[in-house]
Design an enzyme around this catalytic site. Structure first.
Site, PDB file in Angstrom:
ATOM      1  N   ASN A 169       0.802  -1.229   0.000  1.00  0.00           N
ATOM      2  CA  ASN A 169       0.000   0.000   0.000  1.00  0.00           C
ATOM      3  C   ASN A 169       0.839   1.285   0.000  1.00  0.00           C
ATOM      4  O   ASN A 169       0.326   2.346  -0.320  1.00  0.00           O
ATOM      5  CB  ASN A 169      -1.011   0.000   1.146  1.00  0.00           C
ATOM      6  CG  ASN A 169      -0.360   0.005   2.511  1.00  0.00           C
ATOM      7  OD1 ASN A 169       0.822  -0.330   2.640  1.00  0.00           O
ATOM      8  ND2 ASN A 169      -1.121   0.410   3.523  1.00  0.00           N
ATOM      9  N   GLU A 265       5.349  -2.505  12.009  1.00  0.00           N
ATOM     10  CA  GLU A 265       4.048  -1.826  12.023  1.00  0.00           C
ATOM     11  C   GLU A 265       3.106  -2.718  11.252  1.00  0.00           C
ATOM     12  O   GLU A 265       3.320  -2.984  10.075  1.00  0.00           O
ATOM     13  CB  GLU A 265       4.160  -0.438  11.405  1.00  0.00           C
ATOM     14  CG  GLU A 265       2.895   0.375  11.585  1.00  0.00           C
ATOM     15  CD  GLU A 265       2.096   0.356  10.316  1.00  0.00           C
ATOM     16  OE1 GLU A 265       0.901   0.050  10.398  1.00  0.00           O
ATOM     17  OE2 GLU A 265       2.680   0.639   9.266  1.00  0.00           O
ATOM     18  N   CYS A 299      -3.419   0.802   6.875  1.00  0.00           N
ATOM     19  CA  CYS A 299      -3.493   0.167   8.203  1.00  0.00           C
ATOM     20  C   CYS A 299      -4.097   1.152   9.201  1.00  0.00           C
ATOM     21  O   CYS A 299      -4.593   0.763  10.251  1.00  0.00           O
ATOM     22  CB  CYS A 299      -2.102  -0.248   8.667  1.00  0.00           C
ATOM     23  SG  CYS A 299      -1.034   1.163   8.756  1.00  0.00           S
TER      24      CYS A 299
HETATM   25  O1  G3P Z   1       1.461   1.502   7.209  1.00  0.00           O
HETATM   26  C1  G3P Z   1       0.893   2.737   7.355  1.00  0.00           C
HETATM   27  C2  G3P Z   1      -0.123   3.023   6.314  1.00  0.00           C
HETATM   28  O2  G3P Z   1      -0.877   1.922   6.010  1.00  0.00           O
HETATM   29  C3  G3P Z   1      -1.005   4.154   6.656  1.00  0.00           C
HETATM   30  O3  G3P Z   1      -0.362   5.292   6.475  1.00  0.00           O
HETATM   31  O4  G3P Z   1      -0.120   7.628   6.007  1.00  0.00           O
HETATM   32  O5  G3P Z   1      -2.083   6.443   5.091  1.00  0.00           O
HETATM   33  O6  G3P Z   1      -1.953   6.900   7.503  1.00  0.00           O
HETATM   34  P1  G3P Z   1      -1.188   6.650   6.268  1.00  0.00           P
END
Ligand code: G3P
Length: 494
Positions: A169, A265, A299
């Site tokens: 992602n 993570e 996530c």
């Molecule tokens: O691993 C982190 C990602 O999935 C989310 O990041 O920047 O979209 O909150 P963000």
């Protein structure tokens, strides 16, 4: 220009077959085996990545181990310069990288641009922050019963070779968020890109190389996690593992990593609690953005909303009115498309569809969406969901938001703390005091008050607890996580 820049990482054949970098040259794998990268947008072949052999892994890790002390000996100001150059190259090649990202992982143009620009800024920030990492000294006479005569000179030193495993992602951003700190602290880095996104990540590694990271210090090892991950993670020449991905995979990798330092993570199943005094208009927009951005494949995406039935009714009717304005499902290449495009593969879409169908069979009410067409899942809203239903019992990486009715604040806190996930949670309330009380009662990495869960800004600490992660990321925290203290005690003879 981009074609020349990346001339030697693929054979330009049709489909382009990408090479892995074995520390000296970019080459195909002796296995002759490859994995195909299929665009989730139109099922066309973006390219193939070599599936490396165990022998090639051994050779690459041996090279990385040899090269690491030489890299560590490179003055920090030089390493910092190389990082800034890499960031500049990314900006220079951004249109090429954006187009590739859209095609390879189905991001909209805005989301892809956001990732590429963010990555260049992140690398620059890491480089600047690394220059403020200081060692320290401690004197013995500070502790009761000890005289002067011992001085601990405490430096921060690299672990050795860092294995960086990134998710589909954010194949560029979440690869750079591991490579940059690891290199700045003097480690060698072996990158195991995701299959989907592996081509974008391979380009990123090429950029670090061209910016001046010496041969052998950074390498890519491509292939499926099942095949090469099993061999890579416990390998004696891997000193530390930095991983972003789903929790089940994370638990598997942690199990194989034995005593190695980890920076993980993993999955999030992020709840939102809406208090009666919340600004519902703001709340609804944050829920839509948080649940449907990048088709819910974050996530930090919002997975479920906890509130009383009366408030839920108001929120759902406001959400259904606001949804058409903020979400236009479609082809991510089209400027019309907003937030929701295809998920990463048809197989992933089928899993999401099954979680929706089963939850409805178990009593959830389908308010809108729920249908699948190839890899497209309609933006979906469910009510009457309970924690045991598959749609929220496991992280659903898709454009789905569920409403869970609760009768009290305590019940909401209990549901959140009973989850095996613990990345982020949000509360919407006009009373920040209530928000702080809420935050103190929750066993999650971070709490957002009146905002949807998110990683960043990237100098903030970002962490997951329970099955959502190990360790803390965020610029300074990541620099500390990929290095360790080495006290050298000078003992003055008594
Ligand atoms: O691993 C982190 C990602 O999935 C989310 O990041 O920047 O979209 O909150 P963000």
């Amino acid at each position: 220009m981009p074609a020349d820049f990346f001339a030697d990482i693929s054979d330009k054949g049709t489909p382009p077959n990408f090479f892995f970098f074995d520390g000296t040259t970019w080459q195909g794998s002796t296995t002759g085996k490859t994995v195909s990268v299929i665009s989730p947008i139109d099922n066309t072949l973006v390219g193939t990545l070599p599936m490396v052999s165990h022998e090639e892994i051994d050779r690459v890790l041996a090279t990385a181990k040899l090269a690491q002390p030489l890299w560590e000996a490179v003055p920090l100001n030089k390493r910092v310069g190389i990082m800034h150059l890499a960031a500049d190259w990314i900006r220079h090649l951004q249109d090429y990288l954006i187009a590739l990202l859209i095609r390879e992982v189905g991001k909209s143009a805005d989301e892809a641009k956001g990732e590429i620009v963010r990555t260049a800024d992140l690398i620059d920030y890491f480089a600047d922050e690394a220059q403020s990492m200081r060692g320290m000294t401690l004197d013995s006479d500070n502790f009761p019963g000890f005289e002067k005569g011992r001085i601990a000179v405490i430096e921060r030193v690299p672990y050795g070779t860092v294995l960086a495993i990134a998710p589909f992602n954010y194949p560029v951003n979440l690869t750079a968020s591991k490579i940059a700190p690891a290199l700045l602290m003097g480690n060698s880095v072996v990158v195991k890109p995701p299959t989907q996104g592996g081509i974008s990540a391979t380009h990123l590694v090429r950029i670090f190389e061209k910016a001046g990271v010496p041969a052998g210090v950074i390498t890519t090892l491509t292939g499926t996690g099942e095949v090469i991950g099993e061999y890579l993670v416990p390998h004696k020449d891997v000193s530390m593992v930095a991983f972003t991905g789903n929790s089940d995979t994370g638990i598997g990798i942690a199990g194989k990593a034995a005593m190695k330092p980890l920076l993980f993570e993993c999955g999030g199943n992020n709840p939102v609690v809406v208090m009666p005094d919340a600004d519902f208009a703001v709340t609804v927009r944050e829920i839509i953005k948080g649940a449907f951005a990048y088709s819910g494949q974050r996530c930090t995406g919002i997975k479920y909303v906890l509130t009383t039935p009366a408030i839920r009714e108001q929120l759902v009717s406001m959400l259904l009115k606001t949804l058409p304005e903020m979400v236009h499902p479609g082809d991510p290449r089209s400027p019309e498309t907003k937030l929701v495009g295809p998920v990463i593969s048809e197989a992933a879409a089928i899993r999401i569809e099954e979680a929706i169908t089963t939850s409805v069979k178990n009593g959830a009410k389908l308010v809108c969406g729920g249908k699948r067409t190839n890899a497209m899942i309609e933006p979906t809203v469910l009510t009457g969901v309970i924690p045991s239903m598959p749609i929220i019992a496991k992280e659903t990486f898709g454009p789905v938001v569920s409403f869970v009715d609760v009768s009290s604040f305590d019940e909401a806190v209990t549901i959140i703390n009973n989850s095996s996930y613990g990345l982020q949670a949000s509360i919407f309330t006009k009373d920040e005091g209530t928000g702080l009380v809420f935050a103190k009662r929750l066993n999650v990495g971070s709490v957002q008050i009146n905002g949807s869960p998110q990683r960043g800004p990237d100098h903030f600490p970002f962490l997951g607890v329970k099955h959502s992660g190990v360790g803390v990321q965020g610029v300074r925290y990541s620099l500390e996580a990929v290095s360790r203290l080495r006290p050298v005690v000078l003992n003055k003879p008594q």
